[in-house]
Structure formats: C-alpha cells, structure tokens
Design a protein around this motif. Structure first.
Motif, short mmCIF file in Angstrom:
data_model
loop_
_atom_site.label_atom_id
_atom_site.label_comp_id
_atom_site.label_asym_id
_atom_site.label_seq_id
_atom_site.Cartn_x
_atom_site.Cartn_y
_atom_site.Cartn_z
N ALA A 129 1.03 -1.21 0.00
CA ALA A 129 0.03 0.15 -0.08
C ALA A 129 1.16 1.38 -0.28
O ALA A 129 0.26 2.30 -0.49
N ALA A 130 1.61 1.52 1.00
CA ALA A 130 3.22 2.58 0.69
C ALA A 130 3.51 2.78 -0.48
O ALA A 130 3.29 3.55 -1.21
N ALA A 131 4.17 1.84 -1.16
CA ALA A 131 4.76 1.97 -2.44
C ALA A 131 3.75 2.52 -3.12
O ALA A 131 3.75 2.70 -4.26
N SER A 132 1.73 1.81 -2.94
CA SER A 132 1.61 2.19 -4.12
C SER A 132 1.23 3.94 -4.46
O SER A 132 1.28 4.48 -4.85
N LEU A 133 1.06 4.52 -2.96
CA LEU A 133 1.07 5.67 -2.29
C LEU A 133 2.36 6.03 -2.76
O LEU A 133 1.77 7.64 -3.25
N ALA A 134 2.86 5.87 -2.52
CA ALA A 134 4.13 6.97 -3.55
C ALA A 134 4.41 7.45 -4.50
O ALA A 134 5.05 8.30 -4.65
N PRO B 219 -15.10 0.23 0.03
CA PRO B 219 -14.04 0.44 -1.64
C PRO B 219 -14.08 -1.16 -2.37
O PRO B 219 -14.00 -1.96 -1.62
N ASP B 220 -13.89 -0.46 -3.62
CA ASP B 220 -13.51 -2.18 -4.15
C ASP B 220 -12.65 -2.94 -4.18
O ASP B 220 -11.60 -2.89 -3.35
N GLU B 221 -12.81 -3.98 -3.58
CA GLU B 221 -11.69 -5.30 -3.42
C GLU B 221 -10.83 -5.64 -4.51
O GLU B 221 -11.33 -6.86 -4.88
N PRO B 222 -10.18 -5.73 -4.99
CA PRO B 222 -9.86 -6.66 -6.40
C PRO B 222 -9.55 -7.50 -5.99
O PRO B 222 -9.63 -8.53 -7.04
N SER B 223 -8.81 -8.14 -5.03
CA SER B 223 -8.92 -9.46 -4.51
C SER B 223 -10.08 -10.55 -4.49
O SER B 223 -9.99 -11.39 -5.03
N LEU B 224 -10.98 -10.25 -4.67
CA LEU B 224 -12.15 -10.37 -4.67
C LEU B 224 -12.25 -11.19 -6.26
O LEU B 224 -13.19 -11.98 -6.21
N ARG B 225 -11.93 -10.45 -7.26
CA ARG B 225 -11.59 -11.09 -8.80
C ARG B 225 -10.58 -11.43 -8.95
O ARG B 225 -10.41 -11.45 -10.10
N GLY C 219 -1.77 -7.98 -5.10
CA GLY C 219 -0.10 -7.65 -5.85
C GLY C 219 0.05 -5.98 -6.22
O GLY C 219 -1.53 -5.58 -5.69
N GLU C 220 0.86 -5.70 -6.79
CA GLU C 220 0.81 -4.05 -7.11
C GLU C 220 -0.40 -3.68 -7.56
O GLU C 220 -1.22 -2.59 -7.52
N LEU D 180 -5.32 -0.49 -7.91
CA LEU D 180 -7.20 -0.51 -7.79
C LEU D 180 -7.75 -0.35 -7.22
O LEU D 180 -8.24 1.32 -6.21
N LEU D 181 -7.38 -0.36 -5.35
CA LEU D 181 -7.46 -0.15 -4.24
C LEU D 181 -7.45 1.54 -3.97
O LEU D 181 -8.41 2.12 -4.03
#
Length: 141
Positions: free
Chosen positions: A53-58, A106-112, A116-117, A122-123
């Motif tokens: 999550a931190a890497a995505s925000l960065a 929020p959408d939870e992409p892992s349900l699809r 990972g990244e 997406l989240l």
C-alpha cells in the motif's frame, strides 16, 4: 477539532492498509486544509503499515509511513467526521459520535483474483475517489 480545520478520522480493522491509505490521500489532496487521523478497531499498536500500500501511494506522491494505532473514544471525540473504510465494527458509540459516521465500501480487487501491485493501485484509486468527494463536501473543493 477547530473551526478552520475539520478533522477526519479514518477507521478500518488493522490500521495497516485502507484507513492509512485514506489518511495519506487526504493529507495529499487537502494540502493542510483538513486534519486527518487513522486508527483501527483491532489494530496491533505500533505494527508497520502494509508495504505494498505504501509503495502504491508513493507512486502518486502520498506518504504512508505511520504505524498502527487502535481507536479510542478520544479519537472519536476529536473527529468532525468518522469514516469507516471497509467493514470495521465500531461497536457502541455515543450518539454524538454515531452521527459523524459514514461508511465506504471500497472495491476489493482480490475478490476478482487481482493481487499484488495491481490490486493496491486499484484500491488506492478507489479510495482516492472517495477522499476527493469527501474533501469537496467538507472543504468546498
């Protein structure tokens, strides 16, 4: 709480991912117009944030470097707005604090099957849409 700077408390279960993402995004988008805090109802005090999550925000210039903290009645009292990011159960709140609560799913992409990244990006983008709408509602942007 101050008249000039509304306070938003973002809450999730662990305070290692979604609520910390929302806080970092609000900090980025509000440029100091909103005070944001995040906490978790079942947080392990001092646990590190989710590094994906931190890497995505960065990537978009947001900083998620805090550690987990547990929700407290004092945090609820400080907030002008309490945002539950996901399905956390806040338990029983005072009527004053209960009136401040809104829930985001929020959408939870892992349900699809997305992990990972890609999942984190997406989240992040979904939470960011919620943050920007909230910012517009409370700060007139």
């Amino acid at each position: 709480m101050t008249e000039n700077q509304p306070t938003v408390l973002f809450v999730c279960n662990s305070n290692r991912g979604k609520s910390q993402m929302a806080q970092a995004l609000m900090d980025l988008r509000s440029a100091g117009k909103v005070r944001s805090i995040s906490a978790g109802v079942a947080a392990e005090e001092g646990a590190s944030v989710n590094q994906e999550a931190a890497a995505s925000l960065a990537k978009i210039g947001a900083n998620m470097t805090g550690v987990a903290q547990r929700t407290t009645e004092d945090l609820y009292d400080q907030a002008d707005h309490i945002v539950v990011v996901g399905g956390a159960d806040l338990g029983e709140l005072s009527p004053e604090n209960a009136a401040k609560v809104q829930r985001w799913a929020p959408d939870e992409p892992s349900l699809r099957g997305i992990e990972g990244e890609e999942r984190m990006n997406l989240l992040r983008d979904d939470i960011d849409r919620h943050v920007q709408k909230l910012l517009g509602d409370i700060a007139g942007e």
